[in-house]
Design a protein around this motif. Sequence first.
Motif, short mmCIF file in Angstrom:
data_model
loop_
_atom_site.label_atom_id
_atom_site.label_comp_id
_atom_site.label_asym_id
_atom_site.label_seq_id
_atom_site.Cartn_x
_atom_site.Cartn_y
_atom_site.Cartn_z
N UNK A 78 34.95 40.23 44.73
CA UNK A 78 36.36 40.22 45.14
C UNK A 78 36.48 39.89 46.63
N UNK A 79 35.63 40.48 47.46
CA UNK A 79 35.65 40.17 48.90
C UNK A 79 35.40 38.69 49.13
N UNK A 80 34.40 38.16 48.43
CA UNK A 80 34.07 36.73 48.56
C UNK A 80 35.27 35.87 48.19
N UNK A 81 35.86 36.15 47.03
CA UNK A 81 37.00 35.35 46.57
C UNK A 81 38.18 35.46 47.53
N UNK A 82 38.49 36.67 47.97
CA UNK A 82 39.59 36.86 48.92
C UNK A 82 39.33 36.10 50.22
N UNK A 89 44.82 39.71 44.73
CA UNK A 89 46.20 40.22 44.73
C UNK A 89 46.71 40.16 46.17
N UNK A 90 48.00 39.98 46.33
CA UNK A 90 48.58 39.92 47.67
C UNK A 90 48.73 41.28 48.31
N UNK A 91 48.85 42.32 47.48
CA UNK A 91 48.93 43.69 48.00
C UNK A 91 48.39 44.64 46.95
N UNK A 92 48.01 45.83 47.39
CA UNK A 92 47.48 46.83 46.47
C UNK A 92 46.04 46.57 46.09
N UNK A 93 45.59 47.17 44.98
CA UNK A 93 44.20 47.03 44.55
C UNK A 93 43.80 45.57 44.38
N UNK A 94 42.67 45.21 44.96
CA UNK A 94 42.17 43.85 44.86
C UNK A 94 42.60 42.95 46.00
N UNK A 95 43.59 43.36 46.76
CA UNK A 95 44.05 42.54 47.87
C UNK A 95 43.03 42.59 49.01
N UNK A 96 43.09 41.62 49.93
CA UNK A 96 42.14 41.62 51.04
C UNK A 96 42.12 42.96 51.78
N UNK A 97 40.92 43.53 51.89
CA UNK A 97 40.76 44.84 52.50
C UNK A 97 40.90 45.99 51.53
N UNK A 98 41.38 45.70 50.32
CA UNK A 98 41.56 46.73 49.28
C UNK A 98 40.83 46.35 47.99
N UNK A 99 39.69 45.70 48.14
CA UNK A 99 38.92 45.28 46.99
C UNK A 99 38.42 46.50 46.22
N UNK A 100 38.26 46.33 44.91
CA UNK A 100 37.83 47.44 44.05
C UNK A 100 36.51 47.09 43.37
N UNK A 110 41.29 34.73 39.57
CA UNK A 110 40.88 34.22 40.88
C UNK A 110 39.53 33.50 40.77
N UNK A 111 38.62 34.05 39.99
CA UNK A 111 37.31 33.42 39.81
C UNK A 111 37.46 32.08 39.10
N UNK A 112 38.33 31.99 38.12
CA UNK A 112 38.56 30.72 37.42
C UNK A 112 39.10 29.67 38.38
N UNK A 113 39.99 30.07 39.29
CA UNK A 113 40.51 29.12 40.29
C UNK A 113 39.38 28.65 41.21
#
Length: 138
Positions: A78-82, A89-100, A110-113
Amino acid sequence: GSVNNETEYFGVLTKSALERYQKAKGIVATYGQLDLATLVYWGCATAPVVSEKITTGKHRYNRNLDVGMSGPDVKELQKFLNNKGFVIANEGPGSPGNETEMFGSLTKQALARYQADQEIVPANGVFSDWTRWWLNKQ
């Protein structure tokens, strides 16, 4: 080299035909060469599994990932993709700095993109051998 008159010679016509095939199939390849990417696409080989640790501080992915899986490697993905602009995600879980550590549908999208952008076949959002090999070589 025509149909029913094939030879054992790999010349410029064979190279040109292979290059056209690779481009038409979207194979990330050294065009015109029968390389690992093409062999993996044909199912004649598998992408190398790299399990050794590296000393550069870069994460080394050691397993395939898909929806429902969890672990620190998912968070690194998730960090790599972000960081590459394929935001989970733009906010919340998964967003930059909030990876899960959870691989969910947003990670898959995101990986498919990312796979489509890098011309990784198939671009299906599954983190399997070929995508794992690709990220480990970055």
